[in-house]
Design an enzyme around this catalytic site. Structure first.
Site, PDB file in Angstrom:
ATOM      1  N   GLU A 158      -6.335   5.030   8.120  1.00 58.25           N
ATOM      2  CA  GLU A 158      -6.346   6.436   7.758  1.00 58.25           C
ATOM      3  C   GLU A 158      -7.410   6.913   7.141  1.00 58.25           C
ATOM      4  OE1 GLU A 158      -2.676   5.725   5.403  1.00 58.25           O
ATOM      5  OE2 GLU A 158      -1.630   5.025   7.544  1.00 58.25           O
TER       6      GLU A 158
ATOM      7  N   HIS B  59      -9.185   1.756   5.293  1.00 55.76           N
ATOM      8  CA  HIS B  59      -7.933   1.708   5.992  1.00 55.76           C
ATOM      9  C   HIS B  59      -8.313   2.682   6.975  1.00 55.76           C
ATOM     10  CE1 HIS B  59      -3.694   2.489   6.606  1.00 55.76           C
ATOM     11  NE2 HIS B  59      -3.505   1.531   6.105  1.00 55.76           N
TER      12      HIS B  59
ATOM     13  N   GLY C 203       3.103   2.249  10.574  1.00 53.44           N
ATOM     14  CA  GLY C 203       4.280   3.203  10.320  1.00 53.44           C
ATOM     15  C   GLY C 203       4.866   3.585  11.717  1.00 53.44           C
TER      16      GLY C 203
ATOM     17  N   ASN D 296       0.920  -1.013   0.181  1.00 53.14           N
ATOM     18  CA  ASN D 296      -0.159  -0.083  -0.056  1.00 53.14           C
ATOM     19  C   ASN D 296       1.067   1.352   0.025  1.00 53.14           C
ATOM     20  OD1 ASN D 296      -1.878   2.056   0.299  1.00 53.14           O
ATOM     21  ND2 ASN D 296      -2.077   1.349   2.515  1.00 53.14           N
ATOM     22  N   TRP D 297       0.977   1.789  -1.029  1.00 50.91           N
ATOM     23  CA  TRP D 297       2.245   2.865  -1.396  1.00 50.91           C
ATOM     24  C   TRP D 297       1.392   4.236  -0.600  1.00 50.91           C
ATOM     25  CZ3 TRP D 297       3.496   2.606  -7.134  1.00 50.91           C
ATOM     26  CH2 TRP D 297       4.420   1.636  -7.165  1.00 50.91           C
ATOM     27  N   LYS D 298       0.315   4.146  -0.147  1.00 50.23           N
ATOM     28  CA  LYS D 298      -0.406   5.362   0.381  1.00 50.23           C
ATOM     29  C   LYS D 298      -0.304   6.723  -0.587  1.00 50.23           C
ATOM     30  CE  LYS D 298       0.040   3.192   4.635  1.00 50.23           C
ATOM     31  NZ  LYS D 298       0.017   3.197   6.291  1.00 50.23           N
TER      32      LYS D 298
ATOM     33  N   SER E 154       3.979  -2.385  10.093  1.00 49.67           N
ATOM     34  CA  SER E 154       5.340  -2.532  10.247  1.00 49.67           C
ATOM     35  C   SER E 154       5.800  -3.989   9.810  1.00 49.67           C
ATOM     36  CB  SER E 154       6.001  -1.941  11.587  1.00 49.67           C
ATOM     37  OG  SER E 154       5.270  -0.669  11.907  1.00 49.67           O
TER      38      SER E 154
ATOM     39  N   GLU F 274      -5.080  -4.837  10.908  1.00 50.49           N
ATOM     40  CA  GLU F 274      -4.044  -3.572  11.045  1.00 50.49           C
ATOM     41  C   GLU F 274      -4.211  -2.916  12.393  1.00 50.49           C
ATOM     42  OE1 GLU F 274      -2.432  -2.555   6.801  1.00 50.49           O
ATOM     43  OE2 GLU F 274      -3.537  -1.173   7.643  1.00 50.49           O
TER      44      GLU F 274
HETATM   45  O1  LIG Z   1      -1.565  -0.357   4.773  1.00 43.98           O
HETATM   46  C1  LIG Z   1      -0.724  -0.491   5.414  1.00 43.98           C
HETATM   47  C2  LIG Z   1      -0.232  -0.375   6.698  1.00 43.98           C
HETATM   48  O2  LIG Z   1      -1.214   0.858   6.979  1.00 43.98           O
HETATM   49  C3  LIG Z   1       0.949  -0.333   7.247  1.00 43.98           C
HETATM   50  O3  LIG Z   1       1.777   0.564   6.965  1.00 43.98           O
HETATM   51  P1  LIG Z   1       3.353   0.415   7.479  1.00 43.98           P
HETATM   52  O4  LIG Z   1       3.798  -1.050   6.808  1.00 43.98           O
HETATM   53  O5  LIG Z   1       3.981   1.549   6.981  1.00 43.98           O
HETATM   54  O6  LIG Z   1       3.255   0.120   9.180  1.00 43.98           O
END
Ligand SMILES: O=C[C@H](O)COP(=O)(O)O
Length: 251
Positions: free
Chosen positions: A97, A95, A173, A9-11, A213, A167
């Site tokens: 976020e 998600h 993160g 997930n590149w966000k 993470s 998650e």
């Molecule tokens: O969608 C992915 C997650 O929010 C995990 O993010 P992360 O691997 O940077 O902790």
């Protein structure tokens, strides 16, 4: 047998040129798709570049969000129909976020999951608790409420095709990974919840990812857990080397 699925997930990272460069670096090194499904969820503005670059490879294109309507007066939103037309196969829904910053509710998540299916794609539905909820011992109740609401009205066949991503918000993160035991405990609870809502066959077929993470140095241990079928990976999916190490966790 559930096929493992590792999804980056590149966000809100990467531009079209960076997307093309990333795909060029990984496309010939990905694992056999019958053993592991390799997915990248790019920002909406990079989807065309992702799909074009991933053509003729086993990399599966995904999106990070979609509106629950196909078209109309929804300024700034992304149509699930257009995502499907472009070649997207999975859409991340709910998600933390999006739930946190954009106030998406369980009901929104359910509507979006249905819209994703209605357009021939599959949702990756995210659930997870905050640190406060974990410390108050509310994790399992909270997560099963999220799962039940997200799946409301979906058929057993649809539930077998979708992916649930567990998650824990406190692990996203932050570099704080849930221990493999903590992650397994909640993923098992999610499977039990699906069994109660549907049946054991459906629960046994549904893939459940862990996210928070996940890195090359912990992916093996997490993926060794019986109820963890994949990862939803943010930070560690942004570099080709690290993404390749994740998808090759079985090597
Ligand atoms: O969608 C992915 C997650 O929010 C995990 O993010 P992360 O691997 O940077 O902790």
């Amino acid at each position: 047998m559930r096929k493992p699925i590792i999804a980056g997930n590149w966000k809100m990272n990467m531009n079209p040129d960076e997307t093309r460069a990333f795909v060029a670096a990984v496309k010939n090194e990905l694992p056999d798709p019958s053993k592991v499904e390799s997915v990248i969820a790019a920002p909406a503005v990079d989807i065309t570049a992702l799909v074009d670059a991933a053509k003729d490879s086993v990399l599966v294109p995904a999106a990070q969000n979609a509106n629950d309507h196909e078209s109309g007066a929804y300024t700034g939103e992304t149509s699930p129909k257009v995502l499907a037309d472009l070649g997207v196969k999975y859409v991340i829904v709910g998600h933390s976020e999006r739930r946190g910053y954009y106030h998406e509710t369980n009901e929104d998540v359910n509507k979006k999951a249905k819209a994703v299916f209605a357009n021939g794609m599959k949702p990756i539905i995210c659930v997870g608790e905050s640190l406060e909820q974990r410390e108050a011992g509310e994790t399992e109740d909270w997560v099963s409420t999220q799962v039940e609401a997200a799946l409301n009205g979906l058929s057993a066949d649809q539930v077998q095709q979708l992916v649930i991503a567990y998650e824990p918000i406190w692990a996203i993160g932050t570099g704080k990974t849930a221990t493999s035991d903590q992650a397994e405990e909640v993923c098992r609870h999610i499977r039990e919840t699906i069994a109660k809502l549907y049946d054991q066959t459906t629960a046994d077929a549904t893939r459940i990812q862990y996210g928070g993470s996940m890195k090359p140095n912990n992916v093996k241990e997490l993926m060794a857990q019986p109820d963890i079928d994949g990862g939803l990976v943010g930070g560690a999916s942004l570099q080709p080397d690290s993404f390749l190490q994740l998808v090759h966790y079985q090597d």
